[in-house]
Design a protein around this motif. Structure first.
Motif, PDB file in Angstrom:
ATOM      1  N   GLY A 187     -51.062  -0.465  12.771  1.00  0.00           N
ATOM      2  CA  GLY A 187     -50.907  -1.244  11.532  1.00  0.00           C
ATOM      3  C   GLY A 187     -50.408  -2.637  11.864  1.00  0.00           C
ATOM      4  N   ALA A 234     -51.886  -5.547  12.184  1.00  0.00           N
ATOM      5  CA  ALA A 234     -52.546  -6.779  11.747  1.00  0.00           C
ATOM      6  C   ALA A 234     -51.870  -7.440  10.559  1.00  0.00           C
ATOM      7  CB  ALA A 234     -54.007  -6.468  11.408  1.00  0.00           C
ATOM      8  N   GLY A 284     -48.203  -7.670   7.716  1.00  0.00           N
ATOM      9  CA  GLY A 284     -46.856  -7.322   7.272  1.00  0.00           C
ATOM     10  C   GLY A 284     -45.874  -6.983   8.383  1.00  0.00           C
ATOM     11  N   VAL A 285     -45.255  -5.809   8.276  1.00  0.00           N
ATOM     12  CA  VAL A 285     -44.221  -5.387   9.222  1.00  0.00           C
ATOM     13  C   VAL A 285     -44.806  -5.289  10.633  1.00  0.00           C
ATOM     14  CG1 VAL A 285     -42.652  -3.506   9.859  1.00  0.00           C
ATOM     15  CG2 VAL A 285     -42.926  -4.140   7.443  1.00  0.00           C
ATOM     16  N   GLY A 286     -46.006  -4.709  10.756  1.00  0.00           N
ATOM     17  CA  GLY A 286     -46.623  -4.530  12.076  1.00  0.00           C
ATOM     18  C   GLY A 286     -46.779  -5.865  12.796  1.00  0.00           C
ATOM     19  N   PHE A 310     -53.012  -2.268  17.294  1.00  0.00           N
ATOM     20  CA  PHE A 310     -54.067  -1.349  16.833  1.00  0.00           C
ATOM     21  C   PHE A 310     -54.103  -1.411  15.308  1.00  0.00           C
ATOM     22  CE2 PHE A 310     -55.540   2.869  15.581  1.00  0.00           C
ATOM     23  CZ  PHE A 310     -56.519   3.197  16.517  1.00  0.00           C
ATOM     24  N   ILE A 316     -57.040  -1.032  11.670  1.00  0.00           N
ATOM     25  CA  ILE A 316     -58.396  -0.775  11.176  1.00  0.00           C
ATOM     26  C   ILE A 316     -59.078  -2.070  10.719  1.00  0.00           C
ATOM     27  CG2 ILE A 316     -57.813  -0.340   8.726  1.00  0.00           C
ATOM     28  CD1 ILE A 316     -59.571   2.245   9.012  1.00  0.00           C
ATOM     29  N   VAL A 343     -50.501   3.315   4.009  1.00  0.00           N
ATOM     30  CA  VAL A 343     -51.121   2.876   2.753  1.00  0.00           C
ATOM     31  C   VAL A 343     -50.262   3.370   1.599  1.00  0.00           C
ATOM     32  CG1 VAL A 343     -53.515   2.715   3.564  1.00  0.00           C
ATOM     33  CG2 VAL A 343     -52.641   4.927   2.781  1.00  0.00           C
ATOM     34  N   VAL A 385     -53.526   8.929   6.300  1.00  0.00           N
ATOM     35  CA  VAL A 385     -53.070   7.738   7.043  1.00  0.00           C
ATOM     36  C   VAL A 385     -51.583   7.852   7.387  1.00  0.00           C
ATOM     37  CG1 VAL A 385     -52.815   5.225   7.013  1.00  0.00           C
ATOM     38  CG2 VAL A 385     -54.793   6.281   5.888  1.00  0.00           C
ATOM     39  N   PRO A 396     -37.380   1.148   5.300  1.00  0.00           N
ATOM     40  CA  PRO A 396     -37.123  -0.047   4.494  1.00  0.00           C
ATOM     41  C   PRO A 396     -37.126   0.262   2.994  1.00  0.00           C
ATOM     42  CG  PRO A 396     -39.077  -0.309   5.914  1.00  0.00           C
ATOM     43  CD  PRO A 396     -38.739   1.147   5.853  1.00  0.00           C
ATOM     44  N   THR A 411     -37.985  -2.369  -0.441  1.00  0.00           N
ATOM     45  CA  THR A 411     -39.181  -3.203  -0.630  1.00  0.00           C
ATOM     46  C   THR A 411     -39.184  -4.360   0.370  1.00  0.00           C
ATOM     47  OG1 THR A 411     -39.082  -2.680  -2.971  1.00  0.00           O
ATOM     48  CG2 THR A 411     -40.527  -4.484  -2.334  1.00  0.00           C
ATOM     49  N   VAL A 412     -40.341  -4.555   1.018  1.00  0.00           N
ATOM     50  CA  VAL A 412     -40.491  -5.645   1.992  1.00  0.00           C
ATOM     51  C   VAL A 412     -41.592  -6.581   1.495  1.00  0.00           C
ATOM     52  CG1 VAL A 412     -40.780  -6.191   4.436  1.00  0.00           C
ATOM     53  CG2 VAL A 412     -40.062  -3.890   3.774  1.00  0.00           C
ATOM     54  N   THR A 435     -44.487  -8.045   1.864  1.00  0.00           N
ATOM     55  CA  THR A 435     -45.715  -7.975   2.676  1.00  0.00           C
ATOM     56  C   THR A 435     -46.906  -7.837   1.729  1.00  0.00           C
ATOM     57  OG1 THR A 435     -45.798  -5.571   2.758  1.00  0.00           O
ATOM     58  CG2 THR A 435     -44.468  -6.649   4.459  1.00  0.00           C
ATOM     59  N   MET A 480     -48.648  -5.300   1.257  1.00  0.00           N
ATOM     60  CA  MET A 480     -48.543  -4.012   0.564  1.00  0.00           C
ATOM     61  C   MET A 480     -47.719  -4.145  -0.713  1.00  0.00           C
ATOM     62  SD  MET A 480     -46.922  -0.382   1.846  1.00  0.00           S
ATOM     63  CE  MET A 480     -48.226   0.230   2.873  1.00  0.00           C
ATOM     64  N   ALA A 481     -46.579  -4.802  -0.613  1.00  0.00           N
ATOM     65  CA  ALA A 481     -45.702  -4.960  -1.775  1.00  0.00           C
ATOM     66  C   ALA A 481     -46.327  -5.924  -2.781  1.00  0.00           C
ATOM     67  CB  ALA A 481     -44.334  -5.460  -1.331  1.00  0.00           C
TER      68      ALA A 481
HETATM   69  N1  LIG Z   1     -43.862  -3.248   2.217  1.00  0.00           N
HETATM   70  C1  LIG Z   1     -42.952  -2.425   1.780  1.00  0.00           C
HETATM   71  O1  LIG Z   1     -42.306  -2.655   0.736  1.00  0.00           O
HETATM   72  C2  LIG Z   1     -42.638  -1.164   2.549  1.00  0.00           C
HETATM   73  C3  LIG Z   1     -41.486  -0.447   2.195  1.00  0.00           C
HETATM   74  C4  LIG Z   1     -41.163   0.726   2.894  1.00  0.00           C
HETATM   75  C5  LIG Z   1     -41.990   1.164   3.919  1.00  0.00           C
HETATM   76  N2  LIG Z   1     -43.108   0.442   4.228  1.00  0.00           N
HETATM   77  C6  LIG Z   1     -43.945   0.983   5.305  1.00  0.00           C
HETATM   78  O2  LIG Z   1     -44.030   0.021   6.342  1.00  0.00           O
HETATM   79  C7  LIG Z   1     -45.298   0.144   6.999  1.00  0.00           C
HETATM   80  C8  LIG Z   1     -45.955  -1.228   7.059  1.00  0.00           C
HETATM   81  O3  LIG Z   1     -46.180  -1.654   5.710  1.00  0.00           O
HETATM   82  P1  LIG Z   1     -46.551  -3.163   5.341  1.00  0.00           P
HETATM   83  O4  LIG Z   1     -45.769  -3.502   4.146  1.00  0.00           O
HETATM   84  O5  LIG Z   1     -46.499  -4.002   6.543  1.00  0.00           O
HETATM   85  O6  LIG Z   1     -48.059  -2.924   4.859  1.00  0.00           O
HETATM   86  P2  LIG Z   1     -49.363  -3.825   5.049  1.00  0.00           P
HETATM   87  O7  LIG Z   1     -50.333  -3.316   4.040  1.00  0.00           O
HETATM   88  O8  LIG Z   1     -49.032  -5.276   5.042  1.00  0.00           O
HETATM   89  O9  LIG Z   1     -49.842  -3.410   6.527  1.00  0.00           O
HETATM   90  C9  LIG Z   1     -50.312  -2.115   6.805  1.00  0.00           C
HETATM   91  C10 LIG Z   1     -51.327  -2.220   7.935  1.00  0.00           C
HETATM   92  O10 LIG Z   1     -51.783  -0.890   8.229  1.00  0.00           O
HETATM   93  C11 LIG Z   1     -53.182  -0.977   8.491  1.00  0.00           C
HETATM   94  N3  LIG Z   1     -53.821   0.308   8.273  1.00  0.00           N
HETATM   95  C12 LIG Z   1     -54.000   0.959   7.086  1.00  0.00           C
HETATM   96  N4  LIG Z   1     -54.693   2.092   7.272  1.00  0.00           N
HETATM   97  C13 LIG Z   1     -54.946   2.168   8.609  1.00  0.00           C
HETATM   98  C14 LIG Z   1     -55.626   3.123   9.410  1.00  0.00           C
HETATM   99  N5  LIG Z   1     -56.205   4.211   8.863  1.00  0.00           N
HETATM  100  N6  LIG Z   1     -55.692   2.914  10.744  1.00  0.00           N
HETATM  101  C15 LIG Z   1     -55.141   1.791  11.303  1.00  0.00           C
HETATM  102  N7  LIG Z   1     -54.497   0.867  10.579  1.00  0.00           N
HETATM  103  C16 LIG Z   1     -54.398   1.046   9.243  1.00  0.00           C
HETATM  104  C17 LIG Z   1     -53.682  -2.035   7.511  1.00  0.00           C
HETATM  105  O11 LIG Z   1     -54.958  -2.558   7.881  1.00  0.00           O
HETATM  106  C18 LIG Z   1     -52.565  -3.056   7.580  1.00  0.00           C
HETATM  107  O12 LIG Z   1     -52.816  -4.024   8.578  1.00  0.00           O
HETATM  108  C19 LIG Z   1     -46.086   1.185   6.214  1.00  0.00           C
HETATM  109  O13 LIG Z   1     -45.990   2.439   6.867  1.00  0.00           O
HETATM  110  C20 LIG Z   1     -45.378   1.228   4.874  1.00  0.00           C
HETATM  111  O14 LIG Z   1     -45.535   2.476   4.235  1.00  0.00           O
HETATM  112  C21 LIG Z   1     -43.446  -0.708   3.590  1.00  0.00           C
END
Ligand SMILES: NC(=O)c1ccc[n+]([C@@H]2O[C@H](COP(=O)([O-])OP(=O)(O)OC[C@H]3O[C@@H](n4cnc5c(N)ncnc54)[C@H](O)[C@@H]3O)[C@@H](O)[C@H]2O)c1
Length: 267
Positions: free
Chosen positions: A13, A15, A17-19, A36, A38, A91, A111, A186, A188-189, A191, A193-194
Protein backbone atom coordinates in the motif's frame (compact mmCIF):
# COMPACT_ATOMS: atom_id res chain seq x y z
CA UNK A 1 36.91 -3.19 5.45
CA UNK A 2 33.86 -5.47 4.99
CA UNK A 3 30.79 -3.53 3.81
CA UNK A 4 27.72 -4.22 5.98
CA UNK A 5 24.82 -5.66 3.88
CA UNK A 6 22.11 -3.12 3.11
CA UNK A 7 18.91 -3.48 5.12
CA UNK A 8 15.83 -4.10 3.00
CA UNK A 9 12.24 -3.16 3.74
CA UNK A 10 8.94 -3.97 2.04
CA UNK A 11 5.98 -1.60 2.25
CA UNK A 12 2.56 -2.64 0.93
CA UNK A 13 0.00 0.00 0.00
CA UNK A 14 3.09 2.12 -0.60
CA UNK A 15 1.75 4.39 -3.33
CA UNK A 16 -0.46 6.58 -1.18
CA UNK A 17 -1.08 8.08 2.24
CA UNK A 18 0.57 6.32 5.19
CA UNK A 19 2.44 3.84 2.96
CA UNK A 20 4.10 6.63 0.94
CA UNK A 21 5.14 8.42 4.15
CA UNK A 22 6.63 5.16 5.48
CA UNK A 23 8.61 4.75 2.23
CA UNK A 24 10.05 8.26 2.70
CA UNK A 25 10.96 7.56 6.35
CA UNK A 26 12.66 4.24 5.50
CA UNK A 27 14.65 5.83 2.64
CA UNK A 28 15.73 8.63 4.99
CA UNK A 29 16.80 5.94 7.48
CA UNK A 30 19.04 4.33 4.84
CA UNK A 31 16.96 1.29 3.83
CA UNK A 32 16.55 -0.26 0.38
CA UNK A 33 12.78 -0.06 0.00
CA UNK A 34 10.53 -2.34 -2.05
CA UNK A 35 7.25 -0.49 -2.58
CA UNK A 36 4.31 -2.77 -3.45
CA UNK A 37 0.91 -1.46 -4.54
CA UNK A 38 -1.94 -2.27 -6.90
CA UNK A 39 -1.94 1.27 -8.32
CA UNK A 40 0.62 1.44 -11.12
CA UNK A 41 0.17 5.17 -11.85
CA UNK A 42 0.66 6.23 -8.23
CA UNK A 43 3.66 3.92 -7.84
CA UNK A 44 5.35 5.58 -10.84
CA UNK A 45 4.62 9.00 -9.34
CA UNK A 46 6.10 7.84 -6.02
CA UNK A 47 9.29 6.66 -7.74
CA UNK A 48 9.65 10.03 -9.47
CA UNK A 49 8.86 12.00 -6.33
CA UNK A 50 11.28 10.08 -4.08
CA UNK A 51 14.09 10.13 -6.68
CA UNK A 52 16.10 7.44 -4.89
CA UNK A 53 18.11 4.59 -6.38
CA UNK A 54 17.29 2.64 -3.22
CA UNK A 55 13.57 2.54 -4.09
CA UNK A 56 12.23 -0.44 -6.08
CA UNK A 57 8.57 -0.59 -7.06
CA UNK A 58 6.36 -3.55 -7.85
CA UNK A 59 2.75 -3.48 -9.00
CA UNK A 60 0.75 -6.23 -7.36
CA UNK A 61 -2.32 -7.22 -5.42
CA UNK A 62 -1.88 -8.25 -1.77
CA UNK A 63 -4.86 -10.60 -2.15
CA UNK A 64 -3.23 -12.53 -4.98
CA UNK A 65 -0.96 -15.40 -3.92
CA UNK A 66 0.78 -15.15 -7.34
CA UNK A 67 1.58 -11.44 -6.84
CA UNK A 68 2.86 -12.05 -3.33
CA UNK A 69 4.97 -15.01 -4.51
CA UNK A 70 6.40 -12.75 -7.24
CA UNK A 71 7.54 -10.25 -4.62
CA UNK A 72 9.11 -12.99 -2.53
CA UNK A 73 10.93 -14.36 -5.58
CA UNK A 74 12.26 -10.91 -6.44
CA UNK A 75 13.67 -10.52 -2.91
CA UNK A 76 15.20 -13.99 -3.05
CA UNK A 77 16.76 -13.31 -6.46
CA UNK A 78 18.32 -10.14 -5.01
CA UNK A 79 19.48 -12.14 -1.98
CA UNK A 80 17.97 -9.32 0.05
CA UNK A 81 18.16 -9.51 3.82
CA UNK A 82 14.63 -8.47 4.75
CA UNK A 83 14.57 -6.51 8.00
CA UNK A 84 11.30 -4.61 7.88
CA UNK A 85 7.83 -5.36 6.50
CA UNK A 86 5.12 -2.70 6.84
CA UNK A 87 1.62 -3.78 5.77
CA UNK A 88 -0.29 -0.61 4.91
CA UNK A 89 -2.49 -1.83 2.01
CA UNK A 90 -6.08 -1.39 3.02
CA UNK A 91 -9.52 -0.36 1.83
CA UNK A 92 -12.52 1.17 3.54
CA UNK A 93 -16.17 0.89 2.52
CA UNK A 94 -18.81 2.81 4.40
CA UNK A 95 -22.34 1.54 5.01
CA UNK A 96 -24.51 0.54 7.95
CA UNK A 97 -24.18 -3.21 8.56
CA UNK A 98 -27.77 -3.74 7.42
CA UNK A 99 -26.85 -2.32 4.02
CA UNK A 100 -23.34 -3.77 3.64
CA UNK A 101 -23.24 -5.83 0.45
CA UNK A 102 -21.64 -9.27 0.37
CA UNK A 103 -19.26 -7.92 -2.27
CA UNK A 104 -18.06 -5.09 0.01
CA UNK A 105 -17.76 -7.48 2.98
CA UNK A 106 -15.65 -9.87 0.91
CA UNK A 107 -13.42 -7.18 -0.56
CA UNK A 108 -12.76 -5.63 2.88
CA UNK A 109 -11.78 -8.97 4.38
CA UNK A 110 -9.83 -9.92 1.29
CA UNK A 111 -7.59 -6.82 1.18
CA UNK A 112 -7.38 -5.91 4.87
CA UNK A 113 -7.11 -9.37 6.44
CA UNK A 114 -6.18 -11.96 3.82
CA UNK A 115 -3.81 -9.52 2.09
CA UNK A 116 -1.77 -8.90 5.25
CA UNK A 117 -1.91 -12.60 6.15
CA UNK A 118 -0.58 -13.70 2.73
CA UNK A 119 2.16 -11.07 2.82
CA UNK A 120 3.34 -12.10 6.31
CA UNK A 121 3.15 -15.80 5.47
CA UNK A 122 5.25 -15.33 2.33
CA UNK A 123 7.82 -12.83 3.61
CA UNK A 124 8.45 -13.58 7.28
CA UNK A 125 10.47 -16.73 6.39
CA UNK A 126 12.95 -14.30 4.75
CA UNK A 127 13.18 -12.37 8.04
CA UNK A 128 14.02 -15.24 10.39
CA UNK A 129 17.46 -14.94 12.00
CA UNK A 130 19.80 -16.46 14.52
CA UNK A 131 19.63 -15.52 18.19
CA UNK A 132 21.91 -12.60 19.02
CA UNK A 133 21.43 -10.81 15.66
CA UNK A 134 19.27 -7.63 15.51
CA UNK A 135 15.61 -8.63 15.31
CA UNK A 136 13.53 -8.11 12.16
CA UNK A 137 10.28 -6.17 12.42
CA UNK A 138 6.79 -6.47 10.96
CA UNK A 139 4.34 -3.59 11.45
CA UNK A 140 0.69 -3.95 10.46
CA UNK A 141 -1.70 -1.02 10.13
CA UNK A 142 -4.84 -1.70 12.13
CA UNK A 143 -7.08 1.15 13.34
CA UNK A 144 -8.67 2.80 16.34
CA UNK A 145 -11.85 1.31 14.82
CA UNK A 146 -10.72 -2.14 16.04
CA UNK A 147 -11.52 -1.06 19.61
CA UNK A 148 -13.86 1.90 18.95
CA UNK A 149 -16.09 0.88 16.02
CA UNK A 150 -18.49 3.45 14.62
CA UNK A 151 -21.83 3.21 12.87
CA UNK A 152 -21.24 2.99 9.14
CA UNK A 153 -17.84 1.38 9.64
CA UNK A 154 -18.85 -2.00 11.10
CA UNK A 155 -17.36 -4.27 8.44
CA UNK A 156 -14.11 -2.27 8.30
CA UNK A 157 -13.83 -2.36 12.12
CA UNK A 158 -14.32 -6.14 12.04
CA UNK A 159 -11.40 -6.51 9.61
CA UNK A 160 -9.12 -4.43 11.83
CA UNK A 161 -10.14 -6.37 14.96
CA UNK A 162 -9.35 -9.64 13.14
CA UNK A 163 -6.00 -8.25 12.05
CA UNK A 164 -5.16 -7.29 15.65
CA UNK A 165 -5.55 -10.90 16.78
CA UNK A 166 -3.49 -12.19 13.85
CA UNK A 167 -0.68 -9.78 14.80
CA UNK A 168 -0.66 -11.04 18.39
CA UNK A 169 -0.57 -14.72 17.48
CA UNK A 170 2.08 -14.17 14.83
CA UNK A 171 4.17 -12.22 17.34
CA UNK A 172 4.20 -15.21 19.67
CA UNK A 173 4.85 -17.74 16.89
CA UNK A 174 7.80 -15.72 15.54
CA UNK A 175 9.19 -14.56 18.89
CA UNK A 176 11.80 -17.35 19.09
CA UNK A 177 12.86 -16.75 15.48
CA UNK A 178 14.15 -13.19 15.72
CA UNK A 179 11.09 -11.43 14.26
CA UNK A 180 8.94 -8.89 16.10
CA UNK A 181 5.34 -8.32 14.97
CA UNK A 182 3.41 -5.26 16.11
CA UNK A 183 0.34 -3.26 15.11
CA UNK A 184 -0.03 0.48 14.76
CA UNK A 185 -3.56 1.75 15.27
CA UNK A 186 -4.22 5.28 13.98
CA UNK A 187 -7.36 7.35 14.46
CA UNK A 188 -8.27 9.48 11.45
CA UNK A 189 -5.28 10.30 9.22
CA UNK A 190 -5.30 12.98 6.55
CA UNK A 191 -4.87 10.71 3.49
CA UNK A 192 -6.85 9.99 0.30
CA UNK A 193 -8.71 7.26 2.25
CA UNK A 194 -9.99 9.74 4.82
CA UNK A 195 -10.66 12.40 2.17
CA UNK A 196 -12.97 9.96 0.38
CA UNK A 197 -14.89 9.46 3.61
CA UNK A 198 -15.65 13.06 4.37
CA UNK A 199 -18.43 12.97 1.77
CA UNK A 200 -19.24 9.24 1.93
CA UNK A 201 -22.41 9.40 4.07
CA UNK A 202 -23.66 5.95 5.06
CA UNK A 203 -24.02 7.02 8.68
CA UNK A 204 -20.26 7.37 9.12
CA UNK A 205 -18.76 10.38 10.88
CA UNK A 206 -15.03 11.11 10.72
CA UNK A 207 -13.34 11.42 14.11
CA UNK A 208 -11.79 14.75 13.18
CA UNK A 209 -9.56 16.41 15.75
CA UNK A 210 -7.97 14.16 18.35
CA UNK A 211 -7.49 15.37 21.96
CA UNK A 212 -4.00 16.44 20.89
CA UNK A 213 -5.73 19.22 18.92
CA UNK A 214 -5.54 18.19 15.27
CA UNK A 215 -6.02 15.33 12.84
CA UNK A 216 -2.99 13.07 12.17
CA UNK A 217 -0.88 13.51 9.05
CA UNK A 218 0.63 10.43 7.35
CA UNK A 219 4.09 11.43 8.58
CA UNK A 220 2.89 11.18 12.22
CA UNK A 221 2.11 7.50 11.63
CA UNK A 222 5.37 6.88 9.73
CA UNK A 223 7.34 8.42 12.62
CA UNK A 224 5.66 6.07 15.12
CA UNK A 225 6.35 3.07 12.86
CA UNK A 226 10.03 4.04 12.78
CA UNK A 227 10.10 3.70 16.59
CA UNK A 228 9.08 0.05 16.18
CA UNK A 229 11.77 -0.85 13.63
CA UNK A 230 14.42 0.99 15.66
CA UNK A 231 16.78 -1.59 17.16
CA UNK A 232 16.11 -0.19 20.62
CA UNK A 233 12.55 -1.57 20.34
CA UNK A 234 13.95 -5.13 20.21
CA UNK A 235 11.85 -6.26 23.21
CA UNK A 236 8.57 -4.89 21.80
CA UNK A 237 6.45 -7.54 20.11
CA UNK A 238 2.75 -8.38 20.07
CA UNK A 239 1.94 -4.76 20.91
CA UNK A 240 -0.78 -2.53 19.50
CA UNK A 241 0.51 1.02 19.48
CA UNK A 242 -2.31 3.59 19.41
CA UNK A 243 -1.12 6.51 17.27
CA UNK A 244 -4.29 8.53 17.57
CA UNK A 245 -3.48 11.69 19.51
CA UNK A 246 -5.38 10.37 22.53
CA UNK A 247 -8.60 9.53 20.64
CA UNK A 248 -9.12 6.06 22.11
CA UNK A 249 -8.10 7.26 25.58
CA UNK A 250 -10.96 9.77 25.59
CA UNK A 251 -14.68 9.32 26.19
CA UNK A 252 -16.49 8.81 22.88
CA UNK A 253 -20.15 9.85 22.64
CA UNK A 254 -22.49 7.28 21.01
CA UNK A 255 -22.62 7.30 17.20
CA UNK A 256 -25.72 8.87 15.58
CA UNK A 257 -28.63 6.50 14.83
CA UNK A 258 -28.65 4.77 11.44
CA UNK A 259 -31.73 5.69 9.35
CA UNK A 260 -31.93 2.28 7.65
CA UNK A 261 -32.63 0.53 10.99
CA UNK A 262 -35.70 2.73 11.43
CA UNK A 263 -36.95 1.83 7.96
CA UNK A 264 -36.39 -1.91 8.60
CA UNK A 265 -38.46 -1.69 11.77
CA UNK A 266 -41.34 -0.05 9.87
CA UNK A 267 -41.36 -2.54 6.98
N1 LIG B 1 -6.54 7.19 6.78
C1 LIG B 1 -7.04 6.87 7.94
O1 LIG B 1 -7.80 7.65 8.56
C2 LIG B 1 -6.70 5.55 8.57
C3 LIG B 1 -7.04 5.35 9.92
C4 LIG B 1 -6.73 4.13 10.54
C5 LIG B 1 -6.10 3.13 9.81
N2 LIG B 1 -5.79 3.36 8.50
C6 LIG B 1 -5.14 2.25 7.79
O2 LIG B 1 -3.88 2.68 7.32
C7 LIG B 1 -3.56 1.99 6.11
C8 LIG B 1 -3.17 3.00 5.05
O3 LIG B 1 -4.31 3.84 4.81
P1 LIG B 1 -4.21 5.21 4.01
O4 LIG B 1 -5.04 6.18 4.74
O5 LIG B 1 -2.81 5.51 3.69
O6 LIG B 1 -5.03 4.79 2.70
P2 LIG B 1 -4.80 5.17 1.17
O7 LIG B 1 -6.09 4.84 0.50
O8 LIG B 1 -4.25 6.54 1.02
O9 LIG B 1 -3.67 4.11 0.73
C9 LIG B 1 -3.94 2.73 0.67
C10 LIG B 1 -3.06 2.12 -0.41
O10 LIG B 1 -3.33 0.71 -0.45
C11 LIG B 1 -3.33 0.32 -1.82
N3 LIG B 1 -4.09 -0.91 -1.99
C12 LIG B 1 -5.44 -1.08 -1.86
N4 LIG B 1 -5.78 -2.34 -2.17
C13 LIG B 1 -4.63 -2.98 -2.49
C14 LIG B 1 -4.34 -4.31 -2.89
N5 LIG B 1 -5.33 -5.22 -3.05
N6 LIG B 1 -3.06 -4.65 -3.13
C15 LIG B 1 -2.06 -3.72 -3.01
N7 LIG B 1 -2.29 -2.46 -2.64
C16 LIG B 1 -3.56 -2.08 -2.38
C17 LIG B 1 -3.97 1.50 -2.54
O11 LIG B 1 -3.70 1.48 -3.95
C18 LIG B 1 -3.35 2.67 -1.82
O12 LIG B 1 -2.15 3.08 -2.45
C19 LIG B 1 -4.78 1.15 5.76
O13 LIG B 1 -4.59 -0.18 6.20
C20 LIG B 1 -5.90 1.82 6.55
O14 LIG B 1 -6.94 0.91 6.85
C21 LIG B 1 -6.05 4.53 7.87
Amino acid sequence: MMQEALSHAVVTGAASGVGAAVVRRLLDDGYCVHAFDIDDGRLRALKEQMGSGRLMTMVGDVCSPASVAGLRQMLQDDEARLDVLVCCAGVLRVAPLAETSEQDWDSLFSVNVKGAFLMMQALTPLMIREAGLPRACVVVLTSAAAVRPKTGGGAYAATKAALTQIVKVWAVELAPHGVNVNAVAPGTVNTPMAAGLASAGGGFALSGKAPIGRMAEAVDIADAISLLYDRRAHFVTGAVLAVDGGLTAAFVPPSPPVPSIVSIRKS
